[in-house]
Design an enzyme around this catalytic site. Structure first.
Site, PDB file in Angstrom:
ATOM      1  CD  GLU A  82     -12.887  -3.845   4.100  1.00 27.39           C
ATOM      2  OE1 GLU A  82     -13.870  -5.239   4.176  1.00 27.39           O
ATOM      3  OE2 GLU A  82     -12.123  -4.554   4.336  1.00 27.39           O
ATOM      4  CE  LYS A 139      -5.602  -8.007   5.043  1.00 27.99           C
ATOM      5  NZ  LYS A 139      -6.211  -7.432   5.622  1.00 27.99           N
ATOM      6  CD  GLU A 168      -8.977  -9.500   5.586  1.00 29.00           C
ATOM      7  OE1 GLU A 168     -10.966  -9.553   5.051  1.00 29.00           O
ATOM      8  OE2 GLU A 168      -9.099  -8.378   5.158  1.00 29.00           O
ATOM      9  CD  GLU A 196      -2.410   0.998   2.676  1.00 25.15           C
ATOM     10  OE1 GLU A 196      -3.120  -0.013   3.025  1.00 25.15           O
ATOM     11  OE2 GLU A 196      -3.351   1.999   2.291  1.00 25.15           O
TER      12      GLU A 196
HETATM   13  C1  LIG Z   1      -4.892  -3.513   7.567  1.00 25.24           C
HETATM   14  C2  LIG Z   1      -4.432  -4.214   6.331  1.00 25.24           C
HETATM   15  O1  LIG Z   1      -5.076  -4.127   5.537  1.00 25.24           O
HETATM   16  C3  LIG Z   1      -5.724  -3.290   4.405  1.00 25.24           C
HETATM   17  C4  LIG Z   1      -5.013  -3.090   3.648  1.00 25.24           C
HETATM   18  C5  LIG Z   1      -5.776  -3.635   2.528  1.00 25.24           C
HETATM   19  C6  LIG Z   1      -6.950  -4.189   3.002  1.00 25.24           C
HETATM   20  C7  LIG Z   1      -6.942  -4.447   4.060  1.00 25.24           C
HETATM   21  C8  LIG Z   1      -8.135  -5.531   4.348  1.00 25.24           C
HETATM   22  O2  LIG Z   1      -9.084  -5.487   3.368  1.00 25.24           O
HETATM   23  O3  LIG Z   1      -9.233  -4.871   5.356  1.00 25.24           O
HETATM   24  C9  LIG Z   1      -6.858  -3.056   4.927  1.00 25.24           C
HETATM   25  O4  LIG Z   1      -7.945  -2.026   5.092  1.00 25.24           O
HETATM   26  C10 LIG Z   1      -3.109  -4.992   6.991  1.00 25.24           C
HETATM   27  O5  LIG Z   1      -2.857  -5.757   6.127  1.00 25.24           O
HETATM   28  O6  LIG Z   1      -2.475  -4.844   8.386  1.00 25.24           O
END
Ligand SMILES: C=C(O[C@H]1C=CC=C(C(=O)O)[C@@H]1O)C(=O)O
Length: 485
Positions: free
Chosen positions: A335, A474, A470, A291
């Site tokens: 989101e 990650k 999720e 990001e």
């Molecule tokens: C807050 C995080 O991801 C963010 C970035 C991409 C997708 C995200 C999601 O789908 O929730 C989050 O907003 C993290 O990886 O710690």
């Protein structure tokens, strides 16, 4: 103050080493006649290196070191030894850093043997997620810190540049400084060979599904309660989105394993920004983030919304079916749209024009795919980098929407200090070009433990169990890169 000297960056078409040295000597002689000049920066082309090989030799020494690499863009910065450290905390930290930075810029003279956007002064570092740091875990990291290093090597697809910075008052006369510059150029380590750790061979990439995860903070029960309460708050219209994160901690011993760890992330995430900041022997923050928060190029701002996630498929067919699901999922779209809308809104006071595509694309990483909308803006002339970072951070991809309403609940639900996790991390040159990423997919090595962080966006129809999974998704690549040691 002599403005001529400050504003004239001698960009020389050097046709011989001798002529170059003559220019250098004259430049240095001039410096000593300018009492307002306190620092001098010198940039020279050098042979190309593998940034990780360089990092691995720097990492053996003590003190500050910095690494930033975007493998797919063939762009990297490796730096060592702090010469000047700008730091701040509190609600004014961005403007405070801006002021300190201006002071350094106006008291620095630059000699560059070629014209390049990364020649001359560079400021390297980052910011914590919240305005203040709370817990001893992050000792030696500050709420805002940018370092001008004594040396750095920056590399793009065409050039490799060495930049050296000196305080003038550490030299008695021009000859001493000249000799030191020459000595440092001649001693640039030869690190052409790719970083090669024996333990670096490709592994069966995922942290095995059947392996139990290390203990998490919050644990599953606490997480479930926090997600459910967040959903209740959303139903009550307290806020519309909140990003909740977890911290997991594993024992860690080897000093050098940080470089091997980054090396595995670099291999697995060539499209990410890989980073490492070591403040002292016991505190290294590192990761590979997909990001971007903001990059700055000649008055243009490039940012993005990245939010909404789904796993990768085992086959190409399954993978595109999952991507389709992601694109058509109203929960993920919601989101994502909070982030798009909020960024656009925040840019209104800073930019003449803001451009973005109507529909989000899908960004595929090796473990996960995300909804992604690139956003570009033409900044108003008086807008500086720090005011943009202040406005944009934290976006609802890592914070919440509206931020003011969601923020106290992040502190309430998360029983750890985010520190630099999800804060802006990156670099900036003396003329306001640079890039800051959002420091997610990251971890902190603090001498005895590695602490990894991951979060996800909670909206009205979120479910605690799938959000937990999720975050596992990650966290897995970081754990698998780490467990190899
Ligand atoms: C807050 C995080 O991801 C963010 C970035 C991409 C997708 C995200 C999601 O789908 O929730 C989050 O907003 C993290 O990886 O710690």
């Amino acid at each position: 103050m002599d403005t001529d000297l400050k504003s004239t960056i001698p960009v020389l078409a050097l046709d011989s080493a001798q002529k170059a040295d003559q220019h250098l000597k004259e430049f240095i002689k001039d410096l000593f006649q300018q009492p307002s000049i306190q620092q001098a920066v010198f940039t020279f082309p050098v042979d190309n290196t593998d940034p990780l090989s360089l990092l691995s030799s720097v990492y053996k020494q003590e003190g500050f070191c910095y690494y930033w690499e975007q493998p797919s863009k063939q762009f990297s910065i490796v730096a060592g030894e702090s010469l000047i450290k700008l730091s701040s905390a509190g609600t004014d930290r961005f403007s405070d850093i801006q002021e300190q930075q201006q002071e350094v810029i106006s008291s620095t003279a630059t000699f560059s043997a070629l014209s390049h956007p990364c020649a001359g002064l560079m400021f390297l570092g980052g910011f914590s997620f919240f305005d203040e740091m709370q817990q001893p875990l992050w000792d030696s990291f500050e709420a805002a810190s940018l370092v001008v290093p004594k040396w750095l090597i920056v590399q793009d697809s065409e050039h490799t540049l060495l930049t050296l910075t000196f305080h003038l008052d550490t030299f008695d006369n021009p000859d001493e400084l000249h000799q030191e510059v020459i000595r440092r150029i001649e001693n640039v380590p030869d690190k052409k060979q790719s970083f090669n750790s024996e333990n670096n061979s490709p592994r069966d990439s995922e942290y095995k599904n059947n392996r139990s995860f290390p203990e998490s903070s919050p644990n599953y029960k606490e997480w479930e309660t926090s997600v459910n309460r967040s959903v209740d708050f959303i139903d009550e219209q307290k806020f519309q989105k909140i990003v909740l994160a977890r911290q997991i901690s594993v024992p860690y011993e080897s000093k050098q394993s940080a470089v091997r760890f980054i090396s595995r992330l670099r291999e697995q995430y060539p499209n990410c920004s890989c980073f490492l900041v070591r403040q002292d022997e016991d505190h290294t923050f590192l990761g590979a983030t997909p990001e971007k928060l903001a990059s700055f190029k000649d008055g243009k701002l490039f940012t993005e919304a990245l939010a909404g996630s789904i796993q990768r498929g085992q086959t190409p067919e399954e993978d595109s079916a999952l991507a389709q699901n992601l694109s058509f999922s109203s929960k993920n779209q919601k989101e994502h749209q909070f982030v798009v809308r909020d960024i656009e809104q925040r840019l209104k006071s800073l930019a003449h024009t803001v451009y973005r595509e109507e529909q989000p694309k899908v960004k595929k990483l090796s473990n996960v795919q995300h909804l992604y909308t690139p956003i570009r803006a033409d900044l108003k002339p008086d807008v500086n980098v720090m005011s943009v970072l202040q406005q944009l951070h934290p976006t609802p991809a890592v914070g919440g929407y509206p931020w003011e309403e969601a923020a106290p609940h992040i502190k309430e639900f998360e029983n750890f200090d985010r520190g630099w996790y999800a804060g802006p991390i990156g670099w900036l040159n003396g003329s306001g070009n640079g890039e800051f990423a959002v420091a997610i997919r990251s971890g902190l090595l603090n001498g005895t433990h590695a602490h990894f962080f991951a979060g996800c966006g909670i909206v009205a129809d979120s479910d605690a169990q799938s959000e937990w999974e999720e975050t596992n998704l990650k966290l897995r690549p970081m754990l698998s890169a780490f467990e190899y040691d």
